[in-house]
Design a protein around this motif. Sequence first.
Motif, short mmCIF file in Angstrom:
data_model
loop_
_atom_site.label_atom_id
_atom_site.label_comp_id
_atom_site.label_asym_id
_atom_site.label_seq_id
_atom_site.Cartn_x
_atom_site.Cartn_y
_atom_site.Cartn_z
N ARG A 52 17.12 1.28 78.43
CA ARG A 52 17.87 1.61 77.23
C ARG A 52 17.40 0.80 76.02
O ARG A 52 18.18 0.41 75.18
N ASN A 53 16.10 0.54 75.98
CA ASN A 53 15.61 -0.23 74.84
C ASN A 53 15.50 0.65 73.60
O ASN A 53 15.50 1.86 73.67
N LYS A 54 15.42 0.02 72.47
CA LYS A 54 15.37 0.75 71.19
C LYS A 54 13.97 1.25 70.87
O LYS A 54 13.78 2.03 69.97
N ASN A 55 12.99 0.79 71.62
CA ASN A 55 11.60 1.15 71.33
C ASN A 55 11.27 2.50 71.95
O ASN A 55 11.14 2.62 73.16
N THR A 56 11.10 3.51 71.11
CA THR A 56 10.80 4.85 71.61
C THR A 56 9.31 5.04 71.86
O THR A 56 8.92 6.08 72.40
N ASN A 57 8.48 4.07 71.49
CA ASN A 57 7.04 4.20 71.69
C ASN A 57 6.68 4.37 73.17
O ASN A 57 5.70 5.05 73.51
N LEU A 59 8.51 5.95 75.44
CA LEU A 59 8.77 7.35 75.78
C LEU A 59 7.75 8.28 75.14
O LEU A 59 7.32 9.26 75.76
N ILE A 60 7.34 7.98 73.93
CA ILE A 60 6.33 8.80 73.26
C ILE A 60 5.01 8.72 74.03
O ILE A 60 4.34 9.75 74.22
N ALA A 61 4.66 7.53 74.51
CA ALA A 61 3.43 7.39 75.31
C ALA A 61 3.53 8.23 76.59
O ALA A 61 2.56 8.88 76.99
N PHE A 62 4.70 8.23 77.22
CA PHE A 62 4.92 9.07 78.40
C PHE A 62 4.76 10.55 78.04
O PHE A 62 4.07 11.30 78.72
N LEU A 63 5.39 10.97 76.96
CA LEU A 63 5.34 12.37 76.55
C LEU A 63 3.94 12.81 76.15
O LEU A 63 3.56 13.96 76.36
N ASN A 64 3.17 11.90 75.59
CA ASN A 64 1.78 12.21 75.24
C ASN A 64 0.94 12.52 76.47
O ASN A 64 -0.08 13.19 76.38
N ASN A 65 1.36 12.02 77.63
CA ASN A 65 0.65 12.25 78.88
C ASN A 65 1.32 13.27 79.78
O ASN A 65 0.86 13.53 80.88
N PHE A 66 2.43 13.82 79.33
CA PHE A 66 3.25 14.67 80.18
C PHE A 66 2.49 15.88 80.70
O PHE A 66 2.56 16.20 81.88
N GLU A 67 1.76 16.57 79.84
CA GLU A 67 1.07 17.78 80.26
C GLU A 67 0.04 17.47 81.35
O GLU A 67 -0.02 18.17 82.36
N LYS A 68 -0.77 16.45 81.15
CA LYS A 68 -1.77 16.07 82.16
C LYS A 68 -1.10 15.67 83.46
O LYS A 68 -1.55 16.02 84.54
N LEU A 69 -0.02 14.90 83.34
CA LEU A 69 0.70 14.44 84.53
C LEU A 69 1.31 15.62 85.29
O LEU A 69 1.25 15.68 86.52
N LEU A 70 1.88 16.55 84.57
CA LEU A 70 2.47 17.74 85.20
C LEU A 70 1.40 18.54 85.94
O LEU A 70 1.62 18.96 87.09
N ILE A 71 0.27 18.74 85.32
CA ILE A 71 -0.84 19.45 85.97
C ILE A 71 -1.30 18.69 87.21
O ILE A 71 -1.56 19.29 88.25
N TYR A 72 -1.36 17.38 87.11
CA TYR A 72 -1.74 16.56 88.27
C TYR A 72 -0.76 16.78 89.42
O TYR A 72 -1.16 17.05 90.55
N PHE A 73 0.54 16.70 89.14
CA PHE A 73 1.54 16.88 90.20
C PHE A 73 1.53 18.29 90.77
O PHE A 73 1.76 18.48 91.96
N LYS A 74 1.25 19.29 89.93
CA LYS A 74 1.22 20.68 90.42
C LYS A 74 0.17 20.88 91.50
O LYS A 74 0.33 21.74 92.37
N GLN A 75 -0.90 20.10 91.48
CA GLN A 75 -1.94 20.22 92.50
C GLN A 75 -1.39 19.93 93.90
O GLN A 75 -1.84 20.52 94.88
N PHE A 76 -0.45 19.02 93.99
CA PHE A 76 0.05 18.54 95.28
C PHE A 76 1.49 18.98 95.56
O PHE A 76 1.94 18.93 96.69
N LYS A 98 18.77 10.93 72.86
CA LYS A 98 17.99 10.37 71.76
C LYS A 98 18.13 11.21 70.50
O LYS A 98 18.39 12.41 70.57
N LYS A 99 17.92 10.60 69.36
CA LYS A 99 18.09 11.28 68.07
C LYS A 99 16.83 11.25 67.20
O LYS A 99 16.79 11.91 66.17
N GLU A 100 15.82 10.47 67.56
CA GLU A 100 14.64 10.33 66.72
C GLU A 100 13.85 11.64 66.72
O GLU A 100 13.47 12.15 67.77
N ILE A 101 13.56 12.15 65.54
CA ILE A 101 12.94 13.47 65.37
C ILE A 101 11.57 13.54 66.06
O ILE A 101 11.30 14.51 66.79
N ASN A 102 10.70 12.56 65.85
CA ASN A 102 9.37 12.59 66.45
C ASN A 102 9.47 12.62 67.97
O ASN A 102 8.77 13.39 68.64
#
Length: 187
Positions: A52-57, A59-76, A98-102
Amino acid sequence: ACALVKIKAGDLKNIEFNCTFMSNLYSYAEEIGFENTIGYLLPLIQDLADQRNKNTNILIAFLNNFEKLLIYFKQFDQEHCIILKKLFPIISKILTTKKEINLLNKTVNALKFLIDNITIEECLDNIIPLLIQMANDEENEMGQMISIQIFSDKASILGGKNIEVYILPMFESFSENIKEKLRLYCI
């Protein structure tokens, strides 16, 4: 594996390490393999996303990798159990807390990508209840707008019958004030 050593040795209280860690998720997953990803990487992702930290960076880093990670998991993960039980709750939590627009924009894009990569039944069982919950939360206008945006963008995937059953009743339940704002939003 080198990545596994970095993951185990990392300082999970250090925001900079966490952002770097989340930025390299896909590389780590490929390097350590599926079993280690499930055993070590996924629990760390969940822990970091749940903080519950205030730093959204982070989560943004996670979301920036989400598509690749999802494709990786879909293989298995042919039945999408990991995707729907481990990754989707992270997306759901961000959208509902969360409320931050970005951050929300990146989360909406991740959810749309997820919808494109699961079956209609999985969408109806997992995604639609979240969107209906968000749409019915009159205290969260942003959540209502997000649910409308996703329903509008992905309606063709759901098909006519599901739109009649799930989406139209939701629209009809909106108050006049919300309906007017939604009309303006949808124009």
